[in-house]
Design an enzyme around this catalytic site. Structure first.
Site, PDB file in Angstrom:
ATOM      1  N   HIS A  86    -136.912 -39.897   9.156  1.00 58.49           N
ATOM      2  CA  HIS A  86    -136.745 -41.167   8.424  1.00 58.49           C
ATOM      3  C   HIS A  86    -138.096 -41.799   8.078  1.00 58.49           C
ATOM      4  CE1 HIS A  86    -136.639 -43.354  12.439  1.00 58.49           C
ATOM      5  NE2 HIS A  86    -137.221 -44.303  11.721  1.00 58.49           N
ATOM      6  N   ASP A 223    -134.027 -35.923  13.898  1.00 58.80           N
ATOM      7  CA  ASP A 223    -134.849 -36.856  13.114  1.00 58.80           C
ATOM      8  C   ASP A 223    -136.339 -36.510  13.249  1.00 58.80           C
ATOM      9  OD1 ASP A 223    -135.803 -38.975  11.668  1.00 58.80           O
ATOM     10  OD2 ASP A 223    -134.554 -40.487  12.643  1.00 58.80           O
ATOM     11  N   SER A 660    -141.124 -45.740  15.587  1.00 53.10           N
ATOM     12  CA  SER A 660    -140.502 -44.547  15.021  1.00 53.10           C
ATOM     13  C   SER A 660    -141.546 -43.497  14.703  1.00 53.10           C
ATOM     14  CB  SER A 660    -139.788 -44.892  13.718  1.00 53.10           C
ATOM     15  OG  SER A 660    -138.582 -45.516  13.981  1.00 53.10           O
TER      16      SER A 660
END
Ligand code: ARG
Length: 725
Positions: A86, A223, A660
């Site tokens: 992402h 991810d 992230s």
């Protein structure tokens, strides 16, 4: 996301203690603070000396990087960078069309030549130095400065420090405020500007579960993704060129193929964006009872309009994929905040903390003298600020249109260029011009005329619900908006403007970067005309906002000074709220109880992934993966305890948005996966940390390697990394 603090009177009793913050595993520490946590780190299981984590150019910190908004790390001596799917999503999207959709198919460069340019503006930042510059920024500021004078004085010191720091080529520097401006640090980062997309698994792995599983546990998402950093032949950061070569970092992480076991020590070094752990009760109440609910409604409409006008499978949908993912992410985040607040007693505990603080002040004359008045003054200012919030929100909506904001930014640039570089507004200095250009270049891959028009109509109708005296008069005049909003008339006006403007053309936009104020004033482009007509009024409002910011820059640090004195009195260490600077958090692999009677184990497996497969997006696991799972082909990635391959796992690290893409490190700072999310119950943790509920969600190095080896045949990358089996 936003703010929180204080009021009444109770003695320092059991109640006070119950209201206390900071429990095990809480904390986003600046690297220089780690030696003071030696015992805690050792007890948690760290095998390295905490002193080794304070030198940013040595192992392991030298391998940790920022992408600006996401975190990442070097995994090879050839500048290979691991991060979340992402986090590279915007670049995957930028290289996709409806016919050649890399979001769906995934992408693997088998050689350096096949790597794709990342989206314009993509960066790899390597933090080399962090210096305390508090004295230089606020050391000699008089207490009597007006808000605007304080704001400008701080901005000027910042600009001077940055200019000095960036005198060395290839660096980007900034001055970040900690504790609301009680401390300032100068951060020096090497800025790598040639970034390329190396590998992304198919969306049915990288975004498996989509927005349904986002923020949720149990989770089965791959991810992860890879970039590569490039520099000029002499090893210096440079704009993209065919002749550039992979950057050779001094340090990179070794990959441990086994993943983790329950209870293992884990550590995350990354760039958390923003938390609000020291806000006042006045701020908490407002944020959860006004801001999140109201803003969320706007976000809902924003999403609906895009989904309706950019149908699935259309090129427009590909163009808005990145925007939509971001909006859905925040929509669910705020939904969880509102839900947790409604069910819990956060506000109550915040009020208790404030009364304990006040009580403590009552018992200590000196402290009371030092802190009392500033606490009240801060709350006063917060209340004043809140009076304007509906207006602020609707003006925010008004600013969503990319054509009008592009025109305004271009006109502002022409105006700023009339001043010497050092005096220009941040964002319009020479050092900002590459980024400015990149923004103009991203435009067409992220914009669709029909969608943009529908969004603008909706947002302006929202804006027009403000009372006339709250609106921007020059805008109303230019757009023919009267005391009541006539949607049809506005739509017609918009059609004409969209038909006439040339700003949708990249070259035209870039040309405007070099035009004079006169050129703007003489232009017949409707969006340029609108920008010129509204500038003065908007600029006046900007000055008022800066005046307010300057007042906060005076009062917030005083409040934080009170908090810090109080924490010291209690013998608790204190960390600053997240501010997109490098932080370290640590913890252990651990499950949690989301609900009475239920325990969530800390691992998910391949079989769990397959059980979720429906064949329909977002649960459409690739056929090749399903076959491998059914055949129990775990290879060397088998987890004996699970009798499978571990896919995702939970830990107690204290993270938030911006973390992230951070590599998860084990006790020896080996790579054991990537953190990519938090569980639903932990989201309010940005304001209210609860050790029972706060978990980070990671993709295991074992699953990453398994996908790379068995599904995507990314042998070239596996060979490039140093793998510990
Ligand atoms: N929740 C993740 C974060 O805030 C982002 C996940 C993006 N994926 C998605 N399905 N929207 O870091």
């Amino acid at each position: 996301m936003k703010k929180l603090l204080l009021s009444a009177a109770l003695p320092i009793t059991a109640l006070t203690i119950a209201a206390l913050p900071l429990t095990a595993d809480e904390g986003m520490w600046q690297p220089h603070q780690l030696p003071s946590l030696k015992t805690e780190l050792k007890n948690a299981g760290l095998k390295l000396n905490p002193e080794d984590l304070t030198d940013l150019t040595e192992f392991p910190m030298g391998a940790i990087v920022s992408l600006g908004g996401c975190s990442a790390a070097f995994l090879s001596p050839q500048g290979l960078v691991a991060t979340n799917h992402h986090c590279t999503y915007g670049s995957i999207q930028f290289n996709s069309t409806a016919e050649n959709n890399l979001i769906e198919k995934g992408f693997l460069a088998k050689s350096l030549q096949e790597e794709l340019k990342a989206a314009p503006g993509s960066r790899v930042y390597v933090t080399e130095q962090v210096t305390d510059v508090t004295d230089k920024v606020i050391g000699d500021l008089s207490a009597d400065l007006s808000g605007i004078d304080r704001y400008k004085a701080i901005e000027n010191s910042r600009k001077a420090l940055i200019a000095e720091c960036e005198a060395e080529d290839g660096y980007r520097c900034r001055v970040s405020a900690f504790h609301g401006g009680l401390e300032y640090f100068l951060i020096k980062q090497m800025e790598i500007k040639d970034v390329r997309l190396v590998y992304a698994p198919a969306g049915s792995i990288g975004k498996y579960g989509g927005d349904i599983d986002n923020w949720m546990w149990p989770r089965h998402t791959g991810d992860f993704s890879f970039y590569r950093a490039y520099v000029s032949k002499d090893g210096k950061p440079a704009d993209y060129s065919k002749d550039n070569v992979p950057y050779q970092p001094k340090h990179f992480l070794k990959v441990n193929a086994n993943g983790v076991e329950e209870g293992d020590f884990v550590m995350i070094a990354g760039y958390p964006g923003s938390t609000n752990r020291y806000r006042t009760s006045v701020e908490v109440k407002n944020q959860f009872e006004w801001y999140y609910p109201n803003f969320r409604k706007l976000v809902h409409s924003y999403i609906d309009i895009i989904e309706k006008n950019a149908p699935e499978g259309s090129d427009a949908r590909v163009k808005y994929a990145s925007t939509l993912a971001g909006l859905n992410n925040v929509e669910k985040n705020w939904g969880s905040m509102i839900e947790s607040y409604g069910k819990g007693d956060f506000l109550q505990r915040k009020l208790q903390l404030e009364s304990s603080l006040t009580n403590w002040l009552d018992t200590d004359k000196q402290m009371s003298k030092k802190h009392r008045s500033s606490i009240d003054a801060l709350n006063q200012l917060i209340l004043e600020d809140q009076k304007e919030q509906e207006k602020q929100m609707k003006l925010w909506a008004m600013g969503r249109d990319a054509l009008s904001s592009t025109a305004s930014n271009l006109y502002r640039l022409a105006l700023e260029k009339q001043k010497p570089d050092a005096e220009r507004e941040p964002g319009y200095q020479e050092r900002d011009m590459t980024r400015f250009k990149e923004g103009l270049k991203r435009f067409n891959r992220r914009w669709d005329e029909n969608v943009a028009k529908e969004l603008y109509k909706f947002f302006i109708a929202e804006y027009a619900t403000l009372a006339a005296e709250q609106r921007v008069k020059s805008f109303d005049t230019a757009m023919g908006i009267g005391s009541t909003f006539d949607a049809d008339k506005f739509a017609k006006k918009l059609d004409q403007m969209f038909a006439k403007t040339k700003l949708t053309d990249e070259k035209t936009r870039l040309d405007w970067m070099n035009k004079s104020v006169e050129d703007f004033k003489n232009s017949d482009d409707p969006f340029i005309q609108l920008a010129v007509a509204t500038h003065d009024e908007n600029f006046k409002r900007e000055l008022k906002d800066k005046q307010r910011s300057g007042q906060f820059q005076q009062l917030r640090p005083k409040y934080m000074a009170a908090m810090i004195d109080y924490y010291n009195f209690l013998g608790k260490p204190i960390y600053a709220d997240a501010n997109s600077t490098l932080r370290v958090t640590y913890g252990n692999v651990k499950g949690y109880s989301p609900q009475d009677g239920i325990y969530a184990t800390p691992f998910t497996s391949l079989e769990g992934l397959l059980a979720k497969h429906t064949g329909e997006d977002p649960f459409n696991s690739p056929e090749a993966q399903n076959r491998l799972i059914k055949a129990k082909k775990y290879g060397q990635y088998q987890d004996k305890n699970l009798d499978s391959v571990q896919v995702n796992y939970l830990t107690t690290v204290d993270i938030t948005g911006g973390n992230s893409g951070s590599s998860t490190l084990n006790d020896k700072a080996e790579f054991i996966g990537l953190v990519f999310d938090g569980n639903y119950e932990s989201i309010i943790g940005d304001w209210d940390y609860d050790p029972k509920l706060k978990r980070g969600i990671h993709v295991s190095s074992a699953y990453m390697l398994w996908v790379m080896e068995y599904i995507d045949n990314a042998h070239n990358l596996i060979e490039e990394m140093t793998i510990i089996r």
